[in-house]
Write a protein that holds these residues in place. Structure first.
Motif, short mmCIF file in Angstrom:
data_model
loop_
_atom_site.label_atom_id
_atom_site.label_comp_id
_atom_site.label_asym_id
_atom_site.label_seq_id
_atom_site.Cartn_x
_atom_site.Cartn_y
_atom_site.Cartn_z
N ASN A 2 0.63 -1.36 -0.44
CA ASN A 2 -0.03 -0.39 0.15
C ASN A 2 0.94 1.58 -0.37
OD1 ASN A 2 0.96 -0.28 3.09
ND2 ASN A 2 -0.81 -0.55 3.20
N HIS A 3 0.33 2.66 0.47
CA HIS A 3 1.24 3.72 0.40
C HIS A 3 2.14 3.46 1.33
CE1 HIS A 3 -0.79 4.93 -3.49
NE2 HIS A 3 -2.40 4.98 -3.05
N THR A 4 1.86 3.46 2.05
CA THR A 4 2.24 3.42 3.33
C THR A 4 3.98 2.50 3.45
OG1 THR A 4 0.69 3.68 4.95
CG2 THR A 4 2.75 3.36 5.72
N ALA A 5 3.70 0.91 2.61
CA ALA A 5 4.81 0.90 2.59
C ALA A 5 5.73 1.19 1.50
CB ALA A 5 3.87 -0.90 2.03
N GLN A 6 5.65 2.05 0.67
CA GLN A 6 5.92 2.15 -0.32
C GLN A 6 6.65 3.29 -0.21
OE1 GLN A 6 3.26 3.46 -3.82
NE2 GLN A 6 2.08 1.80 -3.42
N ALA A 7 6.34 4.26 0.57
CA ALA A 7 6.66 5.10 1.31
C ALA A 7 7.53 5.00 2.35
CB ALA A 7 5.78 6.09 1.94
N LEU A 8 7.93 3.59 2.72
CA LEU A 8 8.65 3.06 4.09
C LEU A 8 9.63 2.72 3.38
CD1 LEU A 8 9.35 2.93 7.07
CD2 LEU A 8 8.39 0.45 6.39
N ILE A 9 9.27 2.33 2.24
CA ILE A 9 10.89 1.50 1.33
C ILE A 9 11.48 2.44 0.49
CG2 ILE A 9 11.55 0.11 -0.74
CD1 ILE A 9 8.83 -0.82 -0.69
N ILE A 10 10.97 4.12 0.80
CA ILE A 10 12.37 4.88 0.04
C ILE A 10 12.63 6.23 0.50
CG2 ILE A 10 11.86 6.84 -1.52
CD1 ILE A 10 9.18 5.03 -2.30
N SER A 11 12.13 5.37 2.13
CA SER A 11 12.83 6.57 2.71
C SER A 11 13.73 5.79 4.32
CB SER A 11 11.44 6.97 4.34
OG SER A 11 10.59 6.22 4.45
N THR A 12 13.31 5.14 3.96
CA THR A 12 14.35 3.46 4.70
C THR A 12 15.88 4.21 3.80
OG1 THR A 12 12.87 2.15 5.32
CG2 THR A 12 14.65 1.36 5.27
N ALA A 13 16.01 3.29 2.13
CA ALA A 13 16.47 3.92 1.62
C ALA A 13 17.08 5.03 1.62
CB ALA A 13 16.83 3.80 0.20
N ALA A 14 16.54 6.42 1.36
CA ALA A 14 17.16 7.61 1.59
C ALA A 14 17.88 7.72 2.88
CB ALA A 14 15.91 8.30 1.95
N GLY A 15 16.92 7.51 4.04
CA GLY A 15 17.45 7.57 5.10
C GLY A 15 19.05 7.02 5.49
N ALA A 16 18.89 5.39 5.15
CA ALA A 16 20.52 4.65 5.14
C ALA A 16 21.74 5.36 4.52
CB ALA A 16 20.27 3.19 5.20
N ALA A 17 21.19 6.43 3.27
CA ALA A 17 21.55 6.06 2.25
C ALA A 17 22.82 7.44 2.77
CB ALA A 17 21.95 6.75 0.75
N TYR A 18 21.15 8.64 3.30
CA TYR A 18 22.45 9.94 4.38
C TYR A 18 23.68 9.79 5.72
CZ TYR A 18 22.05 13.92 7.05
OH TYR A 18 22.44 14.84 7.97
N PHE A 19 22.50 8.78 6.44
CA PHE A 19 23.72 8.35 7.55
C PHE A 19 24.82 7.53 7.48
CE2 PHE A 19 19.75 9.65 9.75
CZ PHE A 19 19.62 10.09 10.87
N ILE A 20 24.60 7.07 6.30
CA ILE A 20 26.38 6.25 5.50
C ILE A 20 26.81 6.94 5.61
CG2 ILE A 20 27.05 4.14 4.66
CD1 ILE A 20 24.60 3.29 4.83
N VAL A 21 26.49 7.89 4.32
CA VAL A 21 27.23 8.72 3.11
C VAL A 21 27.97 10.19 4.51
CG1 VAL A 21 26.63 10.44 1.46
CG2 VAL A 21 26.36 8.34 0.90
N ALA A 22 26.72 10.38 4.80
CA ALA A 22 27.33 11.76 6.42
C ALA A 22 28.17 10.70 7.00
CB ALA A 22 26.38 12.38 6.73
N ASP A 23 28.68 9.92 7.79
CA ASP A 23 29.29 9.01 8.60
C ASP A 23 31.15 8.84 7.74
OD1 ASP A 23 30.61 8.01 11.15
OD2 ASP A 23 30.59 6.11 10.41
N LYS A 24 30.61 8.62 7.07
CA LYS A 24 32.00 7.83 5.84
C LYS A 24 33.23 9.56 5.46
CE LYS A 24 31.56 3.97 4.12
NZ LYS A 24 32.10 2.83 3.68
N THR A 25 31.64 10.15 5.15
CA THR A 25 32.55 12.43 4.78
C THR A 25 32.90 12.78 6.49
OG1 THR A 25 30.74 12.08 3.20
CG2 THR A 25 32.01 14.50 3.70
N VAL A 26 32.44 13.03 7.17
CA VAL A 26 33.11 13.26 8.58
C VAL A 26 33.87 12.75 9.07
CG1 VAL A 26 32.62 13.89 10.84
CG2 VAL A 26 30.61 14.01 9.25
N LEU A 27 33.94 11.30 8.92
CA LEU A 27 35.64 10.63 9.19
C LEU A 27 36.55 10.92 7.84
CD1 LEU A 27 33.72 7.06 10.38
CD2 LEU A 27 34.90 9.00 11.40
N ALA A 28 36.24 10.96 6.71
CA ALA A 28 37.63 10.81 5.97
C ALA A 28 37.95 12.40 5.82
CB ALA A 28 36.91 10.76 4.42
#
Length: 103
Positions: free
Chosen positions: A62-88
């Protein structure tokens, strides 16, 4: 008098370290936001396409599941890249100010 000079040198050093930390975190935020935008687009297109084309996805996502899939990918990408950038950035800055230690 000497104590004031030492304190001002220490405060100047702390101000410089604080400014560098702010710059590192800002670079991490910018890089994370860019990655989140890319991840949102990269996950939204197949998610929305599969809901339109696959009968199982149409029935179960349903719409909630679709939004959850999309936002989970975006949130994970944000935190992974931000963490790696700060550490680098922190690693690059720590090596820049380190004395040469050659044996």
């Amino acid at each position: 008098m000497a104590k004031n000079v030492a304190q001002s040198a220490t405060l100047a050093s702390l101000d410089q370290k604080l400014a560098m930390a702010k710059r590192c975190s800002h670079e991490g935020v910018v890089a994370g936001a860019k990655a989140a935008v890319v991840a949102t687009i990269a996950s939204a297109i197949p998610t929305l396409a599969s809901v339109r084309m696959l009968p199982w996805a149409r029935a179960n996502l349903n719409h909630t599941a679709q939004a959850l899939i999309i936002s989970t990918a975006a949130g994970a990408a944000y935190f992974i890249v931000a963490d790696k950038t700060v550490l680098a950035t922190a690693r690059k800055n720590s090596f820049k100010h380190a004395p040469n230690m050659e044996a």
